[in-house]
Write a protein that holds these residues in place. Structure first.
Motif, PDB file in Angstrom:
ATOM      1  N   THR A 118       0.816  -1.218   0.000  1.00 58.76           N
ATOM      2  CA  THR A 118       0.000   0.000   0.000  1.00 58.76           C
ATOM      3  C   THR A 118       0.845   1.262   0.000  1.00 58.76           C
ATOM      4  OG1 THR A 118      -0.066  -0.064   2.379  1.00 58.76           O
ATOM      5  CG2 THR A 118      -1.919  -1.055   1.230  1.00 58.76           C
ATOM      6  N   SER A 178       8.273   4.189   7.391  1.00 54.03           N
ATOM      7  CA  SER A 178       7.424   3.289   8.176  1.00 54.03           C
ATOM      8  C   SER A 178       7.160   1.967   7.467  1.00 54.03           C
ATOM      9  CB  SER A 178       6.126   3.982   8.542  1.00 54.03           C
ATOM     10  OG  SER A 178       5.543   4.548   7.407  1.00 54.03           O
ATOM     11  N   SER A 196       2.501  11.154   1.923  1.00 55.87           N
ATOM     12  CA  SER A 196       2.541   9.909   2.695  1.00 55.87           C
ATOM     13  C   SER A 196       3.581   9.974   3.807  1.00 55.87           C
ATOM     14  CB  SER A 196       2.763   8.707   1.793  1.00 55.87           C
ATOM     15  OG  SER A 196       3.795   8.947   0.903  1.00 55.87           O
ATOM     16  N   LEU A 249       2.894  10.000   9.183  1.00 55.44           N
ATOM     17  CA  LEU A 249       4.269   9.530   8.979  1.00 55.44           C
ATOM     18  C   LEU A 249       4.435   8.093   9.473  1.00 55.44           C
ATOM     19  CD1 LEU A 249       7.309  10.166   8.380  1.00 55.44           C
ATOM     20  CD2 LEU A 249       7.471  11.028  10.681  1.00 55.44           C
ATOM     21  N   LEU A 250       3.893   7.813  10.661  1.00 54.82           N
ATOM     22  CA  LEU A 250       4.088   6.494  11.258  1.00 54.82           C
ATOM     23  C   LEU A 250       3.319   5.402  10.523  1.00 54.82           C
ATOM     24  CD1 LEU A 250       4.081   7.115  15.114  1.00 54.82           C
ATOM     25  CD2 LEU A 250       5.996   7.052  13.549  1.00 54.82           C
ATOM     26  N   THR A 251       2.209   5.782   9.861  1.00 55.81           N
ATOM     27  CA  THR A 251       1.394   4.743   9.230  1.00 55.81           C
ATOM     28  C   THR A 251       1.556   4.726   7.714  1.00 55.81           C
ATOM     29  OG1 THR A 251      -0.473   6.250   9.115  1.00 55.81           O
ATOM     30  CG2 THR A 251      -0.364   4.827  11.035  1.00 55.81           C
ATOM     31  N   CYS A 252       2.642   5.355   7.225  1.00 53.34           N
ATOM     32  CA  CYS A 252       2.885   5.361   5.773  1.00 53.34           C
ATOM     33  C   CYS A 252       1.712   6.048   5.060  1.00 53.34           C
ATOM     34  CB  CYS A 252       3.045   3.925   5.267  1.00 53.34           C
ATOM     35  SG  CYS A 252       4.307   3.763   4.020  1.00 53.34           S
ATOM     36  N   LEU A 299      -1.703   3.900   5.368  1.00 55.08           N
ATOM     37  CA  LEU A 299      -1.694   2.821   4.364  1.00 55.08           C
ATOM     38  C   LEU A 299      -1.996   3.368   2.969  1.00 55.08           C
ATOM     39  CD1 LEU A 299      -3.617   0.065   6.334  1.00 55.08           C
ATOM     40  CD2 LEU A 299      -1.167   0.170   5.965  1.00 55.08           C
ATOM     41  N   GLY A 300      -1.594   4.617   2.738  1.00 53.99           N
ATOM     42  CA  GLY A 300      -1.787   5.210   1.416  1.00 53.99           C
ATOM     43  C   GLY A 300      -3.163   5.815   1.219  1.00 53.99           C
TER      44      GLY A 300
END
Lengths: 141, 111
Positions: A42, A55, B60, B78-81, B84-85
């Protein structure tokens, strides 16, 4: 209605994020137990540039943690540990606030934001994220 | 405040605010004392277009949220990318409005 971040809005965002996180982890846990290599990708950065983002590896880290493998979880990505703590603590805290009719999590969040506006703390945080990013690229996640 | 000054402010800074806020801002400025003009003139607002560009490039990583001052949400992204996009893409559409709201908040502290 103003769209600034108030207590209820923050709690809803947090709950949605945690819930999405649980579903995501469950999905990966249930279907991709073999080496986590064929999971859904993702990450926009990774798909566009081929380089992992800071991350990347957090999902694999949490899955390792679910198998009681702390060392492996730290190896994949230390951010995974932070996310697990947030995902466990924040729903409990929100329920507590909701029952007690308080806003202690919101106050904590605001203090936390002010803390990160301090240039030294922000500098350390940026350094840690960058170091983690370089490590991620070296690991080739 | 004199109408000319208020209209000058609206003309130069109109793009930083939601269109439905412009009339209340104008009315409020007209009522206000002239002594505040200096402070209002020196306020720096964030450009919604710049925040959209940042969101497209570094969304992202949460850089767009850091830019407009939402440090907590920025760290979350930042921490969760970028969530998740998903959150990163959602913010491409929300970030301009969020920037304008932040500018409004900043102006509200003065007027």
């Amino acid at each position: 209605m103003s769209s600034t971040l108030n207590r209820n809005k923050l709690y809803i965002i947090l709950l949605i994020a945690c819930f999405a996180g649980y579903i995501w982890i469950y999905y990966n846990y249930a279907y991709n137990l073999d080496n986590f290599t064929n999971g859904v990708n993702t990450c926009i950065i990774k798909q566009v540039t081929g380089i992992p983002c800071p991350s990347c590896g957090a999902t694999r880290s949490i899955l390792s943690l679910l198998q009681n493998n702390l060392a492996e979880a730290l190896y994949w990505n230390p951010i995974g540990i932070i996310l697990v703590i947030i995902m466990i603590v924040s729903p409990v805290w929100i329920v507590f606030d909701y029952i007690q009719k308080k806003d202690s999590l919101y106050v904590f969040y605001r203090r936390f934001e002010i803390l990160f506006r301090n240039k030294y703390i922000a500098g350390i945080a940026i350094f840690l994220v960058l170091a983690n990013w370089i490590w991620n690229i070296q690991k080739g996640l | 405040m004199e109408p000319q000054k208020v209209d000058l402010f609206i003309m130069t800074n109109g793009k930083y605010f939601e269109s439905n806020h412009l009339i209340p801002i104008r009315d409020r400025l007209l009522e206000m004392d002239d002594s505040k003009w200096g402070i209002i003139q020196t306020l720096q607002f964030k450009d919604p277009t710049i925040s959209l560009i940042i969101s497209l490039l570094g969304g992202s990583l949460g850089i767009d949220r850091f830019f407009i001052g939402d440090t907590g949400l920025g760290i979350g992204k930042l921490l969760t990318c970028g969530g998740l996009g998903v959150w990163a893409v959602v913010d491409w559409f929300l970030i301009m409005g969020a920037t304008r709201e932040k500018n409004m908040e900043k102006l509200r502290q003065v007027i």
